[in-house]
Write a protein that holds these residues in place. Structure first.
Motif, PDB file in Angstrom:
ATOM      1  N   TYR A 134      52.527  69.615  47.713  1.00  0.00           N
ATOM      2  CA  TYR A 134      52.414  69.321  46.315  1.00  0.00           C
ATOM      3  C   TYR A 134      53.287  70.085  45.424  1.00  0.00           C
ATOM      4  O   TYR A 134      54.286  69.523  44.917  1.00  0.00           O
ATOM      5  N   ALA A 179      56.629  68.563  43.694  1.00  0.00           N
ATOM      6  CA  ALA A 179      56.651  68.315  42.179  1.00  0.00           C
ATOM      7  C   ALA A 179      57.764  68.881  41.707  1.00  0.00           C
ATOM      8  O   ALA A 179      58.494  68.377  40.748  1.00  0.00           O
ATOM      9  N   GLN A 211      53.572  62.621  40.817  1.00  0.00           N
ATOM     10  CA  GLN A 211      53.705  63.273  42.328  1.00  0.00           C
ATOM     11  C   GLN A 211      52.105  63.397  42.456  1.00  0.00           C
ATOM     12  O   GLN A 211      51.623  63.386  43.692  1.00  0.00           O
ATOM     13  N   TRP A 212      51.593  64.003  41.427  1.00  0.00           N
ATOM     14  CA  TRP A 212      50.158  64.621  41.838  1.00  0.00           C
ATOM     15  C   TRP A 212      49.165  63.203  42.048  1.00  0.00           C
ATOM     16  O   TRP A 212      48.511  63.229  43.034  1.00  0.00           O
ATOM     17  N   PRO A 251      55.952  65.303  37.933  1.00  0.00           N
ATOM     18  CA  PRO A 251      54.799  66.234  38.468  1.00  0.00           C
ATOM     19  C   PRO A 251      53.550  65.473  38.414  1.00  0.00           C
ATOM     20  O   PRO A 251      52.644  65.447  39.162  1.00  0.00           O
TER      21      PRO A 251
END
Length: 163
Positions: free
Chosen positions: A130, A134, A93-94, A90
């Motif tokens: 997102y 995530a 991914q952020w 995550p």
């Protein structure tokens, strides 16, 4: 905790590799101009991903287990590595979504509606965001890590010598 030092090291390397891959996708136009090819070409990430997992398991065998590793020991190591990668995903991914390529979601939403993959922008937005990525990324990282480890350990494990 020191018994998992190798897994932490390789999980960090894996995450960095993933970010570099996303940067290369962006720079090559797969998040904009050539977005139609993204769905297919992004899967090539499996090649370096598998390679890194194998290198991690080989290092665990050589360094931690002194060259002798059972299938189960390798499987446990791979599961731990996969969990750490999944927990880091995550964050990566952020970084991808908000720093590397903030235009990806708007571009893929627009294009998926244009080609009729989704009927409405709202439907596309429900998938391409997102939070969804995530969760999907964390699950995929764990599952693919488990599959890669399960297969790789067939070859990496130490076979018993017959006398």
């Amino acid at each position: 905790m020191s018994s998992f030092k190798i897994e932490f090291k390789w999980a960090i390397l894996f995450s960095i590799m993933g970010l570099v891959w996303m940067l290369l996708e962006k720079l090559s136009g797969l998040h904009s101009t050539y977005i139609d090819y993204h769905l297919y070409l992004t899967n090539l990430f499996a090649i370096p991903a598998i390679w890194l997992m194998v290198l991690a398991l080989k290092e665990k065998k050589k360094v931690y287990f002194d060259g002798n590793i059972t299938y189960v020991q390798g499987l446990v190591s791979g599961i731990i590595l996969s969990v750490i990668i999944a927990l880091l995903s995550p964050i990566t991914q952020w970084i991808t979504t908000y720093l590397i390529t903030p235009e990806y979601f708007p571009n893929v939403i627009k294009r998926s509606v244009e080609i009729g993959y989704y009927k409405t922008t709202a439907e596309a937005e429900a998938n391409f965001n997102y939070p969804n990525y995530a969760v999907q990324g964390a699950i995929a990282a764990f599952v693919m890590g488990l599959i890669t480890t399960s297969i790789s350990m067939i070859f990496i494990r130490t076979r018993k010598q017959s006398h």
